[in-house]
Design a protein around this motif. Structure first.
Motif, PDB file in Angstrom:
ATOM      1  N   GLN A   1      -8.947  45.168 -29.287  1.00  0.00           N
ATOM      2  CA  GLN A   1      -7.844  45.435 -30.200  1.00  0.00           C
ATOM      3  C   GLN A   1      -6.727  44.448 -29.893  1.00  0.00           C
ATOM      4  N   LEU A   2      -6.276  43.737 -30.921  1.00  0.00           N
ATOM      5  CA  LEU A   2      -5.164  42.808 -30.754  1.00  0.00           C
ATOM      6  C   LEU A   2      -3.835  43.535 -30.968  1.00  0.00           C
ATOM      7  N   PRO A   3      -2.743  43.014 -30.419  1.00  0.00           N
ATOM      8  CA  PRO A   3      -1.423  43.621 -30.668  1.00  0.00           C
ATOM      9  C   PRO A   3      -1.116  43.696 -32.154  1.00  0.00           C
ATOM     10  N   LYS A   4      -0.355  44.715 -32.540  1.00  0.00           N
ATOM     11  CA  LYS A   4       0.020  44.907 -33.939  1.00  0.00           C
ATOM     12  C   LYS A   4       0.900  43.752 -34.411  1.00  0.00           C
ATOM     13  N   ILE A   5       0.617  43.260 -35.621  1.00  0.00           N
ATOM     14  CA  ILE A   5       1.387  42.170 -36.219  1.00  0.00           C
ATOM     15  C   ILE A   5       2.273  42.741 -37.321  1.00  0.00           C
ATOM     16  N   LEU A   6       3.591  42.472 -37.251  1.00  0.00           N
ATOM     17  CA  LEU A   6       4.543  42.978 -38.240  1.00  0.00           C
ATOM     18  C   LEU A   6       4.340  44.481 -38.430  1.00  0.00           C
ATOM     19  N   ASN A   7       4.090  44.934 -39.687  1.00  0.00           N
ATOM     20  CA  ASN A   7       3.817  46.347 -39.959  1.00  0.00           C
ATOM     21  C   ASN A   7       2.368  46.543 -40.384  1.00  0.00           C
TER      22      ASN A   7
ATOM     23  N   PHE B   1      -7.617  33.336 -27.686  1.00  0.00           N
ATOM     24  CA  PHE B   1      -8.231  33.595 -28.992  1.00  0.00           C
ATOM     25  C   PHE B   1      -7.333  33.024 -30.074  1.00  0.00           C
ATOM     26  N   ARG B   2      -7.964  32.378 -31.086  1.00  0.00           N
ATOM     27  CA  ARG B   2      -7.216  31.867 -32.229  1.00  0.00           C
ATOM     28  C   ARG B   2      -8.037  32.046 -33.493  1.00  0.00           C
ATOM     29  N   ASP B   3      -7.400  32.564 -34.518  1.00  0.00           N
ATOM     30  CA  ASP B   3      -8.042  32.758 -35.813  1.00  0.00           C
ATOM     31  C   ASP B   3      -7.121  32.168 -36.876  1.00  0.00           C
ATOM     32  N   LYS B   4      -7.618  31.166 -37.597  1.00  0.00           N
ATOM     33  CA  LYS B   4      -6.801  30.478 -38.604  1.00  0.00           C
ATOM     34  C   LYS B   4      -6.833  31.154 -39.972  1.00  0.00           C
ATOM     35  N   ASP B   5      -7.614  32.220 -40.094  1.00  0.00           N
ATOM     36  CA  ASP B   5      -7.764  32.856 -41.407  1.00  0.00           C
ATOM     37  C   ASP B   5      -7.671  34.378 -41.264  1.00  0.00           C
ATOM     38  N   VAL B   6      -6.466  34.863 -40.979  1.00  0.00           N
ATOM     39  CA  VAL B   6      -6.225  36.298 -40.814  1.00  0.00           C
ATOM     40  C   VAL B   6      -5.640  36.862 -42.109  1.00  0.00           C
ATOM     41  N   GLN B   7      -6.118  38.041 -42.492  1.00  0.00           N
ATOM     42  CA  GLN B   7      -5.574  38.705 -43.672  1.00  0.00           C
ATOM     43  C   GLN B   7      -5.556  40.209 -43.432  1.00  0.00           C
ATOM     44  N   PHE B   8      -4.432  40.862 -43.772  1.00  0.00           N
ATOM     45  CA  PHE B   8      -4.323  42.307 -43.596  1.00  0.00           C
ATOM     46  C   PHE B   8      -3.240  42.868 -44.507  1.00  0.00           C
TER      47      PHE B   8
ATOM     48  N   GLY C   1      -2.467  34.268 -42.764  1.00  0.00           N
ATOM     49  CA  GLY C   1      -1.987  33.236 -41.853  1.00  0.00           C
ATOM     50  C   GLY C   1      -2.913  33.060 -40.669  1.00  0.00           C
ATOM     51  N   LYS C   2      -2.360  32.593 -39.559  1.00  0.00           N
ATOM     52  CA  LYS C   2      -3.149  32.374 -38.346  1.00  0.00           C
ATOM     53  C   LYS C   2      -2.519  33.133 -37.186  1.00  0.00           C
ATOM     54  N   VAL C   3      -3.366  33.564 -36.264  1.00  0.00           N
ATOM     55  CA  VAL C   3      -2.892  34.297 -35.096  1.00  0.00           C
ATOM     56  C   VAL C   3      -3.431  33.626 -33.835  1.00  0.00           C
ATOM     57  N   THR C   4      -2.580  33.534 -32.830  1.00  0.00           N
ATOM     58  CA  THR C   4      -2.964  32.999 -31.521  1.00  0.00           C
ATOM     59  C   THR C   4      -2.610  34.033 -30.463  1.00  0.00           C
ATOM     60  N   ASP C   5      -3.584  34.356 -29.613  1.00  0.00           N
ATOM     61  CA  ASP C   5      -3.379  35.370 -28.578  1.00  0.00           C
ATOM     62  C   ASP C   5      -3.963  34.854 -27.269  1.00  0.00           C
ATOM     63  N   TYR C   6      -3.155  34.864 -26.197  1.00  0.00           N
ATOM     64  CA  TYR C   6      -3.672  34.454 -24.888  1.00  0.00           C
ATOM     65  C   TYR C   6      -2.978  35.226 -23.775  1.00  0.00           C
ATOM     66  N   SER C   7      -3.641  35.265 -22.618  1.00  0.00           N
ATOM     67  CA  SER C   7      -3.074  35.981 -21.464  1.00  0.00           C
ATOM     68  C   SER C   7      -3.553  35.336 -20.169  1.00  0.00           C
TER      69      SER C   7
ATOM     70  N   GLY D   1       2.446  32.852 -41.001  1.00  0.00           N
ATOM     71  CA  GLY D   1       1.814  32.883 -42.307  1.00  0.00           C
ATOM     72  C   GLY D   1       2.764  33.319 -43.396  1.00  0.00           C
ATOM     73  N   THR D   2       2.225  34.034 -44.383  1.00  0.00           N
ATOM     74  CA  THR D   2       3.024  34.470 -45.535  1.00  0.00           C
ATOM     75  C   THR D   2       2.789  35.944 -45.828  1.00  0.00           C
ATOM     76  N   LEU D   3       3.770  36.556 -46.493  1.00  0.00           N
ATOM     77  CA  LEU D   3       3.671  37.916 -47.014  1.00  0.00           C
ATOM     78  C   LEU D   3       3.796  37.848 -48.528  1.00  0.00           C
ATOM     79  N   THR D   4       2.770  38.328 -49.215  1.00  0.00           N
ATOM     80  CA  THR D   4       2.735  38.279 -50.682  1.00  0.00           C
ATOM     81  C   THR D   4       2.626  39.692 -51.234  1.00  0.00           C
TER      82      THR D   4
END
Length: 226
Positions: free
Chosen positions: A38-44, A77-84, A96-102, A133-136
């Protein structure tokens, strides 16, 4: 019957002598081949309970001392094509894209010296997660316009882990583990209208509890103590 018992005893003795474990080596390198996290929550984000599948996303360096290993680990981890869906399913679509590292340090405690070794581990370190990314609007009839979004989280992560390791040959093991991330982060959200008319910046401090059901990989052991 005596021959059968003798054969069993000889086989057990041979397996015991062959079943060297990582404790017999000064250090080990483990590579995560597959993970579900599970990745951290993005925005809402609405689908925060979903799991993300990853391949080859991390490595661990271990310094072995009998049944305890001291470990340094890193995940990327990096994903250039995230949609939610954002806020609600009919509100906004985020793309948009998400980058997660630790990076973490910790220890690993094996429960026995056998070929099959259950273990417990605990790591603590730093984690960063960023979305760009963008919010549409999900409904084109809604009067709001598309926004640029930049959201980042940076902070402390603590990870207890339960795992199982199987020693295939003296220098090679496979492992599978399950863990829980306790993530305390400073979050910054930067939302900008595309026409630059308005810009909103929000900041938060948040706790998140993220389940990682499975992570599996391979471990190489080096520099035998014997």
């Amino acid at each position: 019957m005596k021959k059968v018992l003798l054969s069993i005893i000889i086989s057990c003795a041979a397996l015991t002598s062959f079943a060297q474990t990582s404790a017999d080596y000064n250090y080990s390198i483990a590579v995560r081949g597959f993970s579900m996290m599970q990745l951290p929550k993005i925005l809402n984000q609405t689908n925060t309970q979903d799991y993300t599948k990853m391949a080859g996303n991390g490595a661990i360096l271990k310094f072995n001392d009998n049944q305890i290993s001291y470990r340094i680990s890193g995940n990327y981890f990096r994903d250039k094509d995230v949609q939610f869906q954002n806020t609600c399913e009919t509100c906004e679509i985020a793309r948009g894209k998400v980058t997660d590292y630790s990076f973490k340090i910790g220890f690993e405690k094996n429960f026995n010296y056998s070929r099959i070794q259950p273990y417990f581990a605990f790591d603590i370190g730093y984690r960063s997660n960023r979305f760009s990314g963008t919010l549409t609007p999900a409904n084109s009839s809604v009067g709001t316009s598309t926004q640029s979004a930049d959201a980042s989280k940076n902070g402390l992560v603590m990870t207890p882990t339960l795992g199982l390791k199987i020693n295939i040959i003296p220098n090679l093991s496979i492992f599978a583990e399950s863990s829980l991330d306790f993530n305390f982060s400073y979050e910054k959200q930067d939302l900008t209208q595309q026409n630059q008319v308005a810009r909103n910046i929000y900041t938060y401090n948040k706790w998140e509890f993220l389940l990682n059901p499975v992570s599996a990989g391979i471990q190489f052991n080096f520099n035998s103590k014997n």
